[in-house]
Design an enzyme around this catalytic site. Sequence first.
Site, short mmCIF file in Angstrom:
data_model
loop_
_atom_site.label_atom_id
_atom_site.label_comp_id
_atom_site.label_asym_id
_atom_site.label_seq_id
_atom_site.Cartn_x
_atom_site.Cartn_y
_atom_site.Cartn_z
N GLY A 13 0.82 -1.22 0.00
CA GLY A 13 0.00 0.00 0.00
C GLY A 13 0.85 1.27 0.00
O GLY A 13 2.09 1.22 -0.16
N ILE A 15 1.62 3.94 2.31
CA ILE A 15 2.67 4.26 3.28
C ILE A 15 3.63 3.07 3.44
O ILE A 15 4.84 3.23 3.58
CB ILE A 15 2.05 4.67 4.64
CG1 ILE A 15 1.01 5.79 4.44
CG2 ILE A 15 3.13 5.13 5.61
CD1 ILE A 15 0.20 6.13 5.69
N LEU A 36 -3.82 -7.45 -0.93
CA LEU A 36 -4.05 -6.66 -2.15
C LEU A 36 -5.50 -6.17 -2.26
O LEU A 36 -5.99 -5.92 -3.36
CB LEU A 36 -3.64 -7.45 -3.41
CG LEU A 36 -2.19 -7.96 -3.43
CD1 LEU A 36 -1.89 -8.70 -4.75
CD2 LEU A 36 -1.20 -6.81 -3.26
N LYS A 88 -9.23 1.88 5.27
CA LYS A 88 -9.00 3.26 5.74
C LYS A 88 -9.97 4.31 5.20
O LYS A 88 -9.73 5.50 5.39
CB LYS A 88 -7.57 3.67 5.42
CG LYS A 88 -7.28 3.73 3.92
CD LYS A 88 -6.06 4.57 3.59
CE LYS A 88 -5.84 4.66 2.11
NZ LYS A 88 -4.75 5.50 1.69
N SER A 128 -3.70 7.28 14.05
CA SER A 128 -4.11 8.44 13.26
C SER A 128 -4.47 9.62 14.15
O SER A 128 -4.96 9.44 15.27
CB SER A 128 -5.33 8.03 12.43
OG SER A 128 -5.94 9.15 11.86
N THR A 130 -6.88 11.22 13.80
CA THR A 130 -8.33 11.18 13.90
C THR A 130 -8.77 10.91 15.35
O THR A 130 -9.87 11.29 15.75
CB THR A 130 -8.92 10.13 12.92
OG1 THR A 130 -10.32 10.23 12.92
CG2 THR A 130 -8.54 8.71 13.28
N TYR A 153 -14.25 3.91 11.29
CA TYR A 153 -12.81 3.83 11.00
C TYR A 153 -12.02 4.45 12.16
O TYR A 153 -11.10 3.83 12.70
CB TYR A 153 -12.46 4.56 9.69
CG TYR A 153 -10.98 4.80 9.56
CD1 TYR A 153 -10.12 3.75 9.24
CD2 TYR A 153 -10.42 6.06 9.82
CE1 TYR A 153 -8.74 3.95 9.17
CE2 TYR A 153 -9.05 6.26 9.75
CZ TYR A 153 -8.21 5.21 9.42
OH TYR A 153 -6.85 5.40 9.37
N LYS A 157 -9.21 2.83 15.28
CA LYS A 157 -7.86 3.26 15.69
C LYS A 157 -7.82 3.48 17.21
O LYS A 157 -6.84 3.12 17.87
CB LYS A 157 -7.46 4.54 14.95
CG LYS A 157 -7.26 4.34 13.45
CD LYS A 157 -6.12 3.39 13.12
CE LYS A 157 -5.99 3.11 11.65
NZ LYS A 157 -5.05 2.05 11.31
N ASN A 203 -9.45 11.83 -0.52
CA ASN A 203 -8.52 12.74 0.14
C ASN A 203 -8.14 13.89 -0.79
O ASN A 203 -8.20 13.79 -2.01
CB ASN A 203 -7.26 11.99 0.57
CG ASN A 203 -7.55 10.98 1.66
OD1 ASN A 203 -7.46 9.78 1.44
ND2 ASN A 203 -7.95 11.45 2.82
N LEU A 204 -7.76 14.99 -0.16
CA LEU A 204 -7.57 16.24 -0.90
C LEU A 204 -6.50 16.15 -2.01
O LEU A 204 -6.78 16.46 -3.17
CB LEU A 204 -7.21 17.36 0.09
CG LEU A 204 -6.94 18.73 -0.53
CD1 LEU A 204 -8.18 19.28 -1.22
CD2 LEU A 204 -6.45 19.71 0.54
#
Length: 342
Positions: A13, A15, A36, A88, A128, A130, A153, A157, A203-204
């Site tokens: 993935g 990161i 995957l 995520k 995170s 978050t 989500y 965490k 995501n931005l």
Amino acid sequence: MGKKKILVTGGTGYIGSHTAVELINEGFDVIIVDNLSNSSADSLDGVEKITGTRPEFEKFDLCDKAKVIDFFNKHGDIEAIIHFAASKAVGESVDKPLLYYQNNLNSLINLLEVMNAKPSISLVFSSSCTVYGQPEKLPVTEDAPIQKATSPYGNTKQIAEEIIQETIAANPSMKAIALRYFNPIGAHATALIGELPIGVPQNLVPFVTQTAIGLRNELKVFGNDYNTPDGSCIRDYIHVVDLAKAHVVAIKRLIESKNKRNFELFNLGTGRGVSVLELLNAFEKSTGVKVNYKIVERRPGDIEQVWADTKFANDELGWKAQSTLDETILSAWNWEKHYRNK
Ligand code: NAD
Ligand code: WQD
């Protein structure tokens, strides 16, 4: 002495692949497990091109306890785990909460069972920012109170951190570091690996780069009536390579027993808050490419502003994010161009 072997779960993935590169560059032996579900094994080609080494790879679901046990029986020389594997997508977690609790918690519990039986294996866990929700004090420090999660989500965490902490309290020969990431963006300088969202990016930054390259017509900026200098939300955007390097530091800290407590927690951010409009300006200035955007309503559940107090990580880990915002944004743009022109 041979190379230290690190299991990187979720290593194909975003990161995880960048972290595999940094680990290999620092002389570690990397073995990746990924099912995957949200990535492609192509990232292994990228890691190999960058480092000259292809990490070992096994494809299976970490929620499958028997497979996890078999795997560790086969690889008795694993010294530490970096556990990236998780689902995520915040919005999807609201629609499919059980999927998120199943995947994110069962995979962790299976790994902790193995560690409980063999506590010499230590853990670095992907948490995170978050967990902080909208903090009362900014920048936010690690001891800020955890706020009720606004999505399943986010809740996984919070619960995961608790599960790790409680398991270690019951078995103090275990050790772990949880890293609370702020907003990871950007890609490796070679543009051989990067972020590859499936479908429409949530995501931005991937939305910005996909709009700039012409895949999307328009970026929606979610709100300009927040209580911030320009009215748009503020985040702490950290270069994924800086983030990856922090994992190498955390792994060394555990392997060399430099940790001060058996469970430690660090913020990983730059310490700088950047608004959505500032980021867009920086993108246009550093790339010379205009982004077609429109201000729209706020996105439900968005936090107004959050950025990291990085002092604890800087002092204790001796790690600091190095890249400027412009460099980070440019790396995301170079990756987008490289990937689309392949
Ligand atoms: P990613 O989706 O690119 O990587 C996660 C990988 O885990 C994927 O390759 C996926 O296929 C794999 N995976 C998921 N469930 C699995 C399972 N049961 N068994 C085996 N493999 C499984 O995500 P990422 O952005 O690299 O995030 C890595 C970690 O960091 C996640 O735990 C995520 O929650 C956390 N995190 C990410 C961000 C972010 O903005 N990207 C921010 C904070 C925390
Ligand atoms: C950043 C800013 C949006 C898209 C999420 C998760 C969080 C963490 C990181 C894992 C916000 C604005 C976005 C768009 C926009 N992940 N935006 N238009 O929301 O900070 O965090 O990813 O742990 O848990 O919630 O990141 O990239 O979605 O948004 O205006 O099309 O960009 O409103 O202010 P966020 P993001």
